[in-house]
Enzyme design. Structure first.
Site, PDB file in Angstrom:
ATOM      1  N   HIS A  98      64.083   7.891  90.715  1.00 20.08           N
ATOM      2  CA  HIS A  98      63.678   6.766  91.559  1.00 20.08           C
ATOM      3  C   HIS A  98      62.424   7.093  92.374  1.00 20.08           C
ATOM      4  O   HIS A  98      61.845   6.204  93.005  1.00 20.08           O
ATOM      5  CB  HIS A  98      64.821   6.377  92.507  1.00 20.08           C
ATOM      6  N   ASP A 142      60.323   2.100  90.666  1.00 21.98           N
ATOM      7  CA  ASP A 142      61.451   1.330  91.185  1.00 21.98           C
ATOM      8  C   ASP A 142      62.204   0.687  90.026  1.00 21.98           C
ATOM      9  O   ASP A 142      61.874   0.872  88.859  1.00 21.98           O
ATOM     10  CB  ASP A 142      60.987   0.280  92.185  1.00 21.98           C
TER      11      ASP A 142
END
Length: 466
Positions: free
Chosen positions: A437, A441
């Site tokens: 992450h 995104d």
């Protein structure tokens, strides 16, 4: 033929195998004591944390000793074999081949080295070749070696690793009686002594009064423990202990590091793979080499990574930067008898389906045979995990550190599916993407996964990027 007086022994040590590897396990000896070996002839097969490697000896002559049994772990620099060679080379000249094994160059032998007499029965348990580099020979008078507490004494030990185990735990090897041949101290002897010491520590009462002259052997059954014995239910369970070493240990370390360092997330989608499978069947019906499902999936992955380069990257934690990589070196999970390995297809983005099929086949065969080179299992930038071959539909893959993502593919099976407004039986597959992450995104990860699914549902979509 050289006379015995013209012969001298050279010691060949485990070379630096590259990639930061510090130890290797002896899998199979390729020579016996007394064998004649040529320069650069492989003498032992070892398993590192990366791959199986045949180690060539830079000297030619007669093998007079081997150090370590099959299954023994040796650190880089530990003795492997000694070789009796002919008359000494002129001053300043090396007697080795000069060849390099992943960063290892041959060097001159030490100026002074005891010779091992080949007529003696040696399977050189001589691995007593301790941390100071001296060697235990089959002579009656053993070389004097440094014990765990620094004193000198003839302490024969099976392996430098055993000596290190004793030293790190403050165990004096001179107090042990080895269970090996001629009193040789084995790893089991050291581990037994450490367990016994730990058990004695737990059961002996601490006292303000010194118990002068009382040793563990003299302790009586009436000794009162400081605390009541632990309930039976809290004793450690018995079972078989399997060492985490070699490839299995490397996998464990990498997965643990991935979980510690990478904030990962997973998204998944079901896709209709009917047209994908039809396209593959049509390709194979046209003649030529057969195209594998894995190769087509790889071709889709490289096209998706071209559209979403964030997922072909790594994180430089010290510089706090995301490094987007120019080449796609595609790893793929391969199950072998020695555990899971991840061979890497170099420059996968430049290969077509036929070339990918051939390279997958080559690497898979080498993985199962244990002959992968170090370059075949390092440097990956993205991993494709086809766990559908195990008969499962889905999974949440763990990222292959230091990569940024892994695509998982489940089995392709007939399922009810709404197709063109009607219920039909279609070939359905579940795709999952685990991603770092920090590099992107959910929108980017979802876009990548949706593109892969679209290419499987409508292979014509892929033609736009070919």
């Amino acid at each position: 033929m050289a006379h015995a007086s013209d012969m001298h022994s050279l010691e060949f040590r485990l070379p630096d195998l590259g990639e930061g590897l510090t130890e290797a396990e002896i899998v199979r000896w390729l020579v016996e004591v007394g064998d004649l070996v040529a320069v650069d002839q492989p003498v032992v097969e070892v398993e590192t944390a990366k791959a199986m490697v045949e180690v060539p000896c830079p000297y030619g002559g007669v093998v007079t000793a081997r150090f370590g049994d099959e299954g023994t772990e040796l650190p880089v620099g530990a003795p492997l074999i000694t070789v009796a060679v002919g008359a000494s080379a002129p001053a300043g000249e090396t007697e080795g081949s000069g060849n390099v094994l992943v960063g290892y160059g041959t060097s001159q032998a030490p100026a002074r080295r005891r010779r091992v007499r080949p007529e003696q029965p040696t399977q050189a348990v001589a691995a007593a070749g301790a941390a100071n580099g001296r060697v235990r020979t089959p002579d009656a008078d053993h070389d004097r070696v440094t014990t765990a507490d620094g004193a000198d004494g003839p302490v024969p030990v099976i392996s430098p690793l055993v000596r290190r185990l004793a030293r790190e735990n403050g165990l004096d090897l001179r107090e042990l009686t080895g269970s090996g041949p001629d009193g040789l101290i084995l790893r089991a002897d050291v581990e037994y002594a450490l367990r016994a010491a730990a058990a004695h520590t737990r059961t002996t009462a601490p006292s303000a009064e010194p118990h002068t002259g009382v040793t563990p052997a003299a302790a009586t059954p009436t000794a009162v423990p400081a605390s009541p014995p632990a309930p039976t239910g809290t004793t450690a369970p018995t079972g078989t202990r399997v060492p985490l070493k070699g490839i299995r240990g490397a996998v464990a370390d990498k997965l643990s590091r991935s979980r510690r360092e990478i904030p990962d997330a997973t998204c998944w989608v079901d896709a209709d793979a009917t047209e994908f499978m039809r396209a593959r069947a049509a390709m194979n019906a046209a003649g030529g080499p057969k195209i594998s499902v894995l190769a087509l999936l790889a071709r889709i992955c490289t096209a998706a990574l071209a559209r979403y380069p964030e997922l072909n990257s790594t994180v430089d934690t010290q510089a706090r930067e995301v490094v987007r990589l120019d080449q796609v070196h595609l790893g793929f999970a391969a199950q072998t008898e020695r555990g899971l390995v991840v061979p890497v297809v170099r420059d996968a983005h430049t290969r077509d389906a036929e070339a990918l099929t051939a390279e997958f086949a080559r690497l898979t065969e080498a993985a199962r045979a244990g002959t992968l080179a170090l370059t075949d299992v390092t440097g990956g930038t993205f991993t494709l995990n086809n766990y559908g071959v195990f008969g499962v539909d889905g999974s949440t893959p763990i990222i292959n550190h230091p990569e940024a993502a892994m695509l998982g593919v489940g089995r392709i099976v007939p399922k009810p599916w709404v197709h063109e407004g009607e219920l039909a039986v279609r070939q359905v597959v579940q795709l999952s993407l685990t991603f770092d992450h920090r590099v992107c995104d959910g929108g980017t990860a979802g876009g990548f996964l949706r593109y892969v699914a679209d290419c499987m549902e409508q292979p014509a979509v892929l033609l736009r990027t070919l």
